[in-house]
Design an enzyme around this catalytic site. Sequence first.
Site, PDB file in Angstrom:
ATOM      1  N   GLU A   1      36.906 -92.281  21.266  1.00 19.19           N
ATOM      2  CA  GLU A   1      36.477 -92.668  20.077  1.00 19.19           C
ATOM      3  C   GLU A   1      35.396 -93.987  19.568  1.00 19.19           C
ATOM      4  O   GLU A   1      35.851 -94.111  18.883  1.00 19.19           O
ATOM      5  CB  GLU A   1      37.913 -92.751  19.325  1.00 19.19           C
ATOM      6  CG  GLU A   1      39.095 -94.069  20.014  1.00 19.19           C
ATOM      7  CD  GLU A   1      40.208 -94.147  19.226  1.00 19.19           C
ATOM      8  OE1 GLU A   1      41.249 -93.166  19.483  1.00 19.19           O
ATOM      9  OE2 GLU A   1      40.964 -95.070  18.665  1.00 19.19           O
ATOM     10  N   ASP A  34      44.820 -87.710  16.885  1.00 22.51           N
ATOM     11  CA  ASP A  34      44.973 -88.408  16.186  1.00 22.51           C
ATOM     12  C   ASP A  34      43.922 -89.544  16.365  1.00 22.51           C
ATOM     13  O   ASP A  34      43.783 -90.702  16.367  1.00 22.51           O
ATOM     14  CB  ASP A  34      45.781 -89.505  15.413  1.00 22.51           C
ATOM     15  CG  ASP A  34      45.714 -90.299  14.292  1.00 22.51           C
ATOM     16  OD1 ASP A  34      44.796 -90.127  13.358  1.00 22.51           O
ATOM     17  OD2 ASP A  34      46.203 -91.552  14.261  1.00 22.51           O
ATOM     18  N   ARG A  90      47.549 -92.844  22.784  1.00 23.98           N
ATOM     19  CA  ARG A  90      46.158 -92.919  23.069  1.00 23.98           C
ATOM     20  C   ARG A  90      45.524 -92.074  23.927  1.00 23.98           C
ATOM     21  O   ARG A  90      46.187 -91.256  24.276  1.00 23.98           O
ATOM     22  CB  ARG A  90      46.464 -94.388  24.189  1.00 23.98           C
ATOM     23  CG  ARG A  90      46.578 -95.554  23.298  1.00 23.98           C
ATOM     24  CD  ARG A  90      45.483 -96.285  23.016  1.00 23.98           C
ATOM     25  NE  ARG A  90      46.089 -97.308  22.442  1.00 23.98           N
ATOM     26  CZ  ARG A  90      46.497 -97.722  20.964  1.00 23.98           C
ATOM     27  NH1 ARG A  90      47.119 -96.479  20.121  1.00 23.98           N
ATOM     28  NH2 ARG A  90      47.200 -99.158  20.956  1.00 23.98           N
ATOM     29  N   HIS A 101      42.617 -91.747  14.065  1.00 21.53           N
ATOM     30  CA  HIS A 101      43.145 -93.219  14.364  1.00 21.53           C
ATOM     31  C   HIS A 101      43.616 -93.443  12.699  1.00 21.53           C
ATOM     32  O   HIS A 101      43.813 -94.325  12.660  1.00 21.53           O
ATOM     33  CB  HIS A 101      42.800 -93.725  15.154  1.00 21.53           C
ATOM     34  CG  HIS A 101      43.460 -94.566  16.045  1.00 21.53           C
ATOM     35  ND1 HIS A 101      42.891 -94.879  17.050  1.00 21.53           N
ATOM     36  CD2 HIS A 101      44.308 -94.887  15.599  1.00 21.53           C
ATOM     37  CE1 HIS A 101      43.931 -96.137  17.399  1.00 21.53           C
ATOM     38  NE2 HIS A 101      45.078 -96.103  17.116  1.00 21.53           N
TER      39      HIS A 101
HETATM   40  P1  NAD Z   1      57.683 -98.276  22.580  1.00 23.20           P
HETATM   41  O1  NAD Z   1      57.045 -98.783  23.979  1.00 23.20           O
HETATM   42  O2  NAD Z   1      58.890 -98.099  22.179  1.00 23.20           O
HETATM   43  O3  NAD Z   1      57.965 -96.560  23.466  1.00 23.20           O
HETATM   44  C1  NAD Z   1      56.884 -96.066  24.576  1.00 23.20           C
HETATM   45  C2  NAD Z   1      57.919 -95.390  25.886  1.00 23.20           C
HETATM   46  O4  NAD Z   1      57.120 -95.136  26.760  1.00 23.20           O
HETATM   47  C3  NAD Z   1      58.524 -96.129  26.537  1.00 23.20           C
HETATM   48  O5  NAD Z   1      60.128 -95.878  25.810  1.00 23.20           O
HETATM   49  C4  NAD Z   1      58.789 -96.753  28.004  1.00 23.20           C
HETATM   50  O6  NAD Z   1      59.431 -96.524  28.611  1.00 23.20           O
HETATM   51  C5  NAD Z   1      57.602 -94.898  27.565  1.00 23.20           C
HETATM   52  N1  NAD Z   1      56.791 -94.286  28.668  1.00 23.20           N
HETATM   53  C6  NAD Z   1      56.162 -95.106  29.764  1.00 23.20           C
HETATM   54  N2  NAD Z   1      55.442 -94.370  30.567  1.00 23.20           N
HETATM   55  C7  NAD Z   1      56.058 -93.302  30.589  1.00 23.20           C
HETATM   56  C8  NAD Z   1      55.655 -92.168  31.212  1.00 23.20           C
HETATM   57  N3  NAD Z   1      55.239 -91.943  31.692  1.00 23.20           N
HETATM   58  N4  NAD Z   1      56.803 -91.169  31.213  1.00 23.20           N
HETATM   59  C9  NAD Z   1      56.945 -90.843  29.819  1.00 23.20           C
HETATM   60  N5  NAD Z   1      57.841 -91.555  29.084  1.00 23.20           N
HETATM   61  C10 NAD Z   1      56.557 -93.323  29.305  1.00 23.20           C
HETATM   62  O7  NAD Z   1      55.747 -97.810  22.154  1.00 23.20           O
HETATM   63  P2  NAD Z   1      55.924 -97.216  20.125  1.00 23.20           P
HETATM   64  O8  NAD Z   1      56.157 -98.060  19.645  1.00 23.20           O
HETATM   65  O9  NAD Z   1      57.131 -95.800  20.307  1.00 23.20           O
HETATM   66  O10 NAD Z   1      54.237 -96.349  20.737  1.00 23.20           O
HETATM   67  C11 NAD Z   1      54.019 -95.542  21.990  1.00 23.20           C
HETATM   68  C12 NAD Z   1      52.757 -95.565  21.647  1.00 23.20           C
HETATM   69  O11 NAD Z   1      51.672 -95.452  20.448  1.00 23.20           O
HETATM   70  C13 NAD Z   1      52.058 -97.060  21.711  1.00 23.20           C
HETATM   71  O12 NAD Z   1      51.850 -97.187  22.408  1.00 23.20           O
HETATM   72  C14 NAD Z   1      50.556 -96.703  20.936  1.00 23.20           C
HETATM   73  O13 NAD Z   1      49.706 -96.705  22.316  1.00 23.20           O
HETATM   74  C15 NAD Z   1      50.480 -95.438  20.114  1.00 23.20           C
HETATM   75  N6  NAD Z   1      50.554 -95.692  19.033  1.00 23.20           N
HETATM   76  C16 NAD Z   1      48.798 -95.244  18.176  1.00 23.20           C
HETATM   77  C17 NAD Z   1      49.211 -95.080  16.656  1.00 23.20           C
HETATM   78  C18 NAD Z   1      48.619 -95.082  15.629  1.00 23.20           C
HETATM   79  O14 NAD Z   1      48.011 -95.209  14.824  1.00 23.20           O
HETATM   80  N7  NAD Z   1      47.770 -93.454  16.041  1.00 23.20           N
HETATM   81  C19 NAD Z   1      50.088 -96.189  16.160  1.00 23.20           C
HETATM   82  C20 NAD Z   1      50.728 -97.119  17.043  1.00 23.20           C
HETATM   83  C21 NAD Z   1      51.438 -97.159  18.186  1.00 23.20           C
END
Ligand code: NAD
Length: 335
Positions: free
Chosen positions: A267, A262, A238, A299
Site C-alpha cells: 500500500e 483496509d 496490516r 487504510h
Molecule cells: P493489540 O496489541 O491490543 O492486540 C494484538 C493482539 O494480537 C495481542 O493480543 C497479541 O497477543 C495478538 N497476537 C500476536 N501474535 C499473534 C498470533 N500469531 N496469532 C494470534 N494473535 C496474535 O493491538 P490492537 O490495538 O488490537 O491492534 C491490532 C492491529 O490493528 C495493530 O497491530 C495494527 O496493525 C492494526 N491497526 C490498524 C488500523 C487501521 O486503520 N487499519 C488502526 C489501528 C490498528
Amino acid sequence: MPVITCAVFDARPYDTDALRHASADLGIDWRFLEFRLTAHTAPAARGAQAVCAFVNDQVDRPCLEALAAEGVKLVALRGTGFNNVDVAAARELGISVTRVPVYSPYAVAEHAVALLLTLNRRIHRAFNRVRELNFSLNGLVGFDLHGKTAGILGTGKIGRVTAQILRGFGMTVLAHDPFKDREWAAREGVDYVDASSLLGLSDVLSLHLPLTPETRHLIRAETLELVKAGAILINVSRGALIDTTALIEALKTGRLGGVALDVYEEEEGVFFEDLSDQVLQDDELARLLTFPNVLITAHQAFLTREALADIARATVANLEALADGHPFVEGSVLT
Ligand code: NAD
C-alpha cells in the site's frame, strides 16, 4: 514562544485539524508536510526537535541517521503499529520513539464490521447499480450472519471489540491468540481454539494481530488450504499479514468466498494518494480490484473523529513531555 517544533510528515487535512485542535494553547510550532518521511525527505525536519510519522513513513536506519543529523530527539508515531520503524537503530542513535498505545478500538472494529456487512450483502454493487437505474437483484444474494461462525485472530483491543459486535449479531465466535484473556472470553461467550481449528470452522475470518516477522504472511497458500471453503476474509490490521499472490489464487479457485481489505501488502505510495489520473503500476492490486467479491478501502479504519482526537491528544502530550522533560505518555514509549 513555541515550546517545540514538530515536523508532521504525510500530513492530511484531518491530521492538521486534529493536531491543531489538541494543541490549541500550547504554542507547538507545527510544520505540516504532505510527503512521506524517508531517508531522502528527513532533512525537511531541520530545526525541529520532533517529527510525527504515520504508518507508511519509512523510519529505517538511514532515515533515523538523517533525522539524528538534523538534531531530532523524538519520533512520535500517530498510530499503534510500529513495524515501519527500526526501533533498535533509534535507540543506538539516542532518538526516542513513541506511539499512541490506545485509541478508539471501536473505530477500527466498526470498520471491519462495516466491510463485512457491505461485502456480504453486496451493498457496494447495489449502490452502483441503483445509481445506474439498474434495480435488478441478480447476483446480490448474501447470507445471514446470525448462526454462522466468526474466527478472530488476535484478541487485543480491536479484536475483542470486533468479537463482541459479532456476538451481537448472534454469531458463534471463535478466537485464537497466544495471550488469552479467558475471563473476557467466558463473559462474552467466545471460545479460544487452536489456529487451524479456527481456520477450518469459520465462515468469517478477521485479522486483528500486529505485523511481526512471525505473523508476516500468516495467510498464505498452506493456511488458505485449511480455510473453510467459501469463507469471507477481513483484514484491517496490516497488509503483509496476507500473501497477496496466494490470496488471488484462493479467490480464483473460489476457496475464499470474499475478501475485504483496509490494508494491502504494497500500500505504501498508493494508499492515501489520489492516483485517479495515473496508470496503476501494481498488477496484483489491479487484479484484486477486478473481483466482484473483493472490497478495498485505503487504510481508513482509524478515521473517526474520536480516534483522531485520541491520537492527537497522545501525540501532543508526548511533545509536551519532550519540551518539559516529563515522562512520555504511559505505554507509549518504544525506546
Ligand atoms: P493489540 O496489541 O491490543 O492486540 C494484538 C493482539 O494480537 C495481542 O493480543 C497479541 O497477543 C495478538 N497476537 C500476536 N501474535 C499473534 C498470533 N500469531 N496469532 C494470534 N494473535 C496474535 O493491538 P490492537 O490495538 O488490537 O491492534 C491490532 C492491529 O490493528 C495493530 O497491530 C495494527 O496493525 C492494526 N491497526 C490498524 C488500523 C487501521 O486503520 N487499519 C488502526 C489501528 C490498528
